[in-house]
Design a protein around this motif. Structure first.
Motif, PDB file in Angstrom:
ATOM      1  N   ARG A  58     -11.240   6.225  -0.217  1.00 56.48           N
ATOM      2  CA  ARG A  58     -10.481   6.945  -1.216  1.00 56.48           C
ATOM      3  C   ARG A  58     -11.269   8.148  -1.755  1.00 56.48           C
ATOM      4  N   ILE A  59     -12.594   8.014  -1.839  1.00 54.32           N
ATOM      5  CA  ILE A  59     -13.435   9.151  -2.228  1.00 54.32           C
ATOM      6  C   ILE A  59     -13.223  10.305  -1.251  1.00 54.32           C
ATOM      7  N   ALA A  60     -13.179   9.971   0.044  1.00 55.83           N
ATOM      8  CA  ALA A  60     -12.982  10.992   1.075  1.00 55.83           C
ATOM      9  C   ALA A  60     -11.644  11.702   0.896  1.00 55.83           C
ATOM     10  N   LYS A  61     -10.617  10.944   0.566  1.00 58.58           N
ATOM     11  CA  LYS A  61      -9.284  11.548   0.420  1.00 58.58           C
ATOM     12  C   LYS A  61      -9.203  12.432  -0.822  1.00 58.58           C
ATOM     13  N   ILE A  62      -9.775  11.971  -1.916  1.00 62.23           N
ATOM     14  CA  ILE A  62      -9.755  12.773  -3.145  1.00 62.23           C
ATOM     15  C   ILE A  62     -10.590  14.041  -2.968  1.00 62.23           C
ATOM     16  N   GLY A  63     -11.730  13.898  -2.300  1.00 63.17           N
ATOM     17  CA  GLY A  63     -12.633  15.031  -2.136  1.00 63.17           C
ATOM     18  C   GLY A  63     -12.314  15.936  -0.971  1.00 63.17           C
ATOM     19  N   CYS A  64     -11.319  15.555  -0.142  1.00 66.09           N
ATOM     20  CA  CYS A  64     -10.975  16.315   1.066  1.00 66.09           C
ATOM     21  C   CYS A  64     -12.166  16.426   2.009  1.00 66.09           C
ATOM     22  N   TRP A  65     -12.846  15.297   2.208  1.00 61.68           N
ATOM     23  CA  TRP A  65     -13.975  15.230   3.125  1.00 61.68           C
ATOM     24  C   TRP A  65     -13.662  14.247   4.246  1.00 61.68           C
ATOM     25  N   THR A  66     -14.446  14.321   5.316  1.00 58.77           N
ATOM     26  CA  THR A  66     -14.370  13.315   6.367  1.00 58.77           C
ATOM     27  C   THR A  66     -15.178  12.100   5.915  1.00 58.77           C
ATOM     28  N   PRO A  67     -14.864  10.900   6.412  1.00 61.17           N
ATOM     29  CA  PRO A  67     -15.660   9.719   6.059  1.00 61.17           C
ATOM     30  C   PRO A  67     -17.158   9.874   6.345  1.00 61.17           C
ATOM     31  N   ASN A 147      -0.218  11.138  -1.763  1.00 63.75           N
ATOM     32  CA  ASN A 147      -1.474  11.601  -2.374  1.00 63.75           C
ATOM     33  C   ASN A 147      -1.326  11.956  -3.854  1.00 63.75           C
ATOM     34  N   LYS A 148      -0.402  11.310  -4.526  1.00 69.96           N
ATOM     35  CA  LYS A 148      -0.229  11.568  -5.957  1.00 69.96           C
ATOM     36  C   LYS A 148      -1.456  11.147  -6.770  1.00 69.96           C
ATOM     37  N   TYR A 149      -2.292  10.302  -6.188  1.00 72.53           N
ATOM     38  CA  TYR A 149      -3.521   9.881  -6.868  1.00 72.53           C
ATOM     39  C   TYR A 149      -4.435  11.074  -7.142  1.00 72.53           C
ATOM     40  N   ILE A 150      -4.263  12.171  -6.391  1.00 69.65           N
ATOM     41  CA  ILE A 150      -5.065  13.378  -6.624  1.00 69.65           C
ATOM     42  C   ILE A 150      -4.783  13.930  -8.017  1.00 69.65           C
ATOM     43  N   LEU A 151      -3.507  13.912  -8.419  1.00 67.29           N
ATOM     44  CA  LEU A 151      -3.148  14.369  -9.757  1.00 67.29           C
ATOM     45  C   LEU A 151      -3.779  13.465 -10.810  1.00 67.29           C
ATOM     46  N   GLU A 152      -3.781  12.173 -10.525  1.00 66.86           N
ATOM     47  CA  GLU A 152      -4.392  11.220 -11.457  1.00 66.86           C
ATOM     48  C   GLU A 152      -5.876  11.515 -11.626  1.00 66.86           C
ATOM     49  N   TYR A 153      -6.532  11.864 -10.519  1.00 66.37           N
ATOM     50  CA  TYR A 153      -7.962  12.191 -10.583  1.00 66.37           C
ATOM     51  C   TYR A 153      -8.207  13.416 -11.455  1.00 66.37           C
TER      52      TYR A 153
END
Length: 327
Positions: A58-67, A147-153
């Motif tokens: 989930r860190i990768a998805k929020i940060g737009c990084w690869t694992p 990816n609505k969790y991005i807004l939550e972040y």
């Protein structure tokens, strides 16, 4: 091609957004590095501060990084004793949390009002209505049910005030800055998402994303030097030199000795021109998060004028030349 058609407006929107993001990110990282940490490392600390125990995936998805990128950052944060693993109830899995040292690092790196980061140059330069339009536009482009969790972040980031020390801000300035933080994070996600998708497409052209960016800059500024390229592209000199070397090997650029001793001037080759033309016509407009923006019609022209003004405020004036000369 007409400069007022939707294809040009999409080209403008993406490049205006990208260079605004690069300028803000570059100045932000320069400020953060004074505290012996990079912005990506600090961003992971912010994410853990917002969501203690969050998974690396989930860190990768929020940060737009690869694992793998996240794994590398996590290793460094462990070495710096900024995070630790906490055992869960089943004792087979662990969750990541900030150490007291990590919490102190977040406090230490908060941006103050007198900071030189580009984001603060935008303070009070736009109306709330204009900011809301930009915010909703980027939400429209990137936010889905998945990816609505991005807004939550981002909301949590502002709520906890992890980025800024607001002690010297007025209440209105504080609210305004939080709105800018929201827009900046959405722009970042927009740009990095396109970068990832665009990179996959460019594999067929035997080109990397940084190489494509460099070609656009070289086309916009014929006879540019590698040093000038590094500044415009927000790369280190060594990175710019490597990109130039690889482009030359692929016969996408030409080199010519300058009048100043040891200076080399770079221009784009016919092969490089053909690749850029193909990319604009066939690649960018077909990336899925760009496509919905076509529905904005004439509104996109006005939105672009706002982002162009933002670039001007943060002294990113060269972007207009890049857009006009590469379309």
């Amino acid at each position: 091609m007409k400069r007022n058609d939707i294809a040009f407006q999409l080209h403008s929107f993406y490049n205006l957004s990208r260079y605004l993001f690069l300028k803000i990110e570059y100045t932000y990282n320069s400020e953060v590095e004074k505290h012996n940490i990079t912005l990506p490392q600090l961003r992971v600390l912010w994410i853990l501060g917002c969501f203690p125990g969050i998974s690396q995936d989930r860190i990768a998805k929020i940060g737009c990084w690869t694992p793998p990128t996240v794994s590398d950052i996590i290793k460094i944060l462990f070495q710096k004793k900024l995070i630790y693993r906490e055992e869960t109830s089943n004792k087979k899995t662990h969750t990541l949390r900030l150490t007291p040292v990590g919490e102190e690092k977040v406090l230490e790196t908060k941006i103050k009002k007198d900071s030189n980061i580009a984001l603060l140059k935008l303070l009070n330069k736009f109306t709330y209505k204009e900011l809301e339009l930009l915010l909703n536009t980027f939400k429209f482009a990137i936010i889905t049910e998945d990816n609505k969790y991005i807004l939550e972040y981002i909301e949590r980031l502002n709520e906890l005030e992890l980025k800024f020390d607001f002690s010297d801000f007025s209440r209105d300035e504080k609210d305004y800055t939080k709105k800018l933080v929201f827009i900046y994070n959405l722009i970042r996600i927009f740009v990095l998402t396109i970068q990832a998708k665009h990179s996959n497409i460019l594999i067929d052209c035997n080109l990397t994303y940084p190489q494509l960016r460099a070609l656009n800059i070289i086309k916009a500024f014929p006879n540019i030097t590698s040093s000038e390229l590094s500044k415009i592209g927000f790369w280190s000199k060594s990175t710019a030199n490597l990109i130039v070397s690889n482009l030359y090997k692929k016969q996408l650029i030409c080199k010519q000795k300058g009048s100043v001793k040891n200076s080399i001037h770079i221009t784009i080759s016919d092969i490089g021109e053909a690749i850029l033309s193909y990319d604009i016509k066939n690649n960018l407009q077909n990336i899925d998060i760009i496509t919905p923006l076509k529905n904005l019609g004439n509104d996109l022209t006005y939105i672009n004028s706002l982002i162009s003004k933002m670039n001007h405020v943060v002294e990113n004036d060269l972007i207009n030349n890049i857009i006009l000369r590469t379309y």
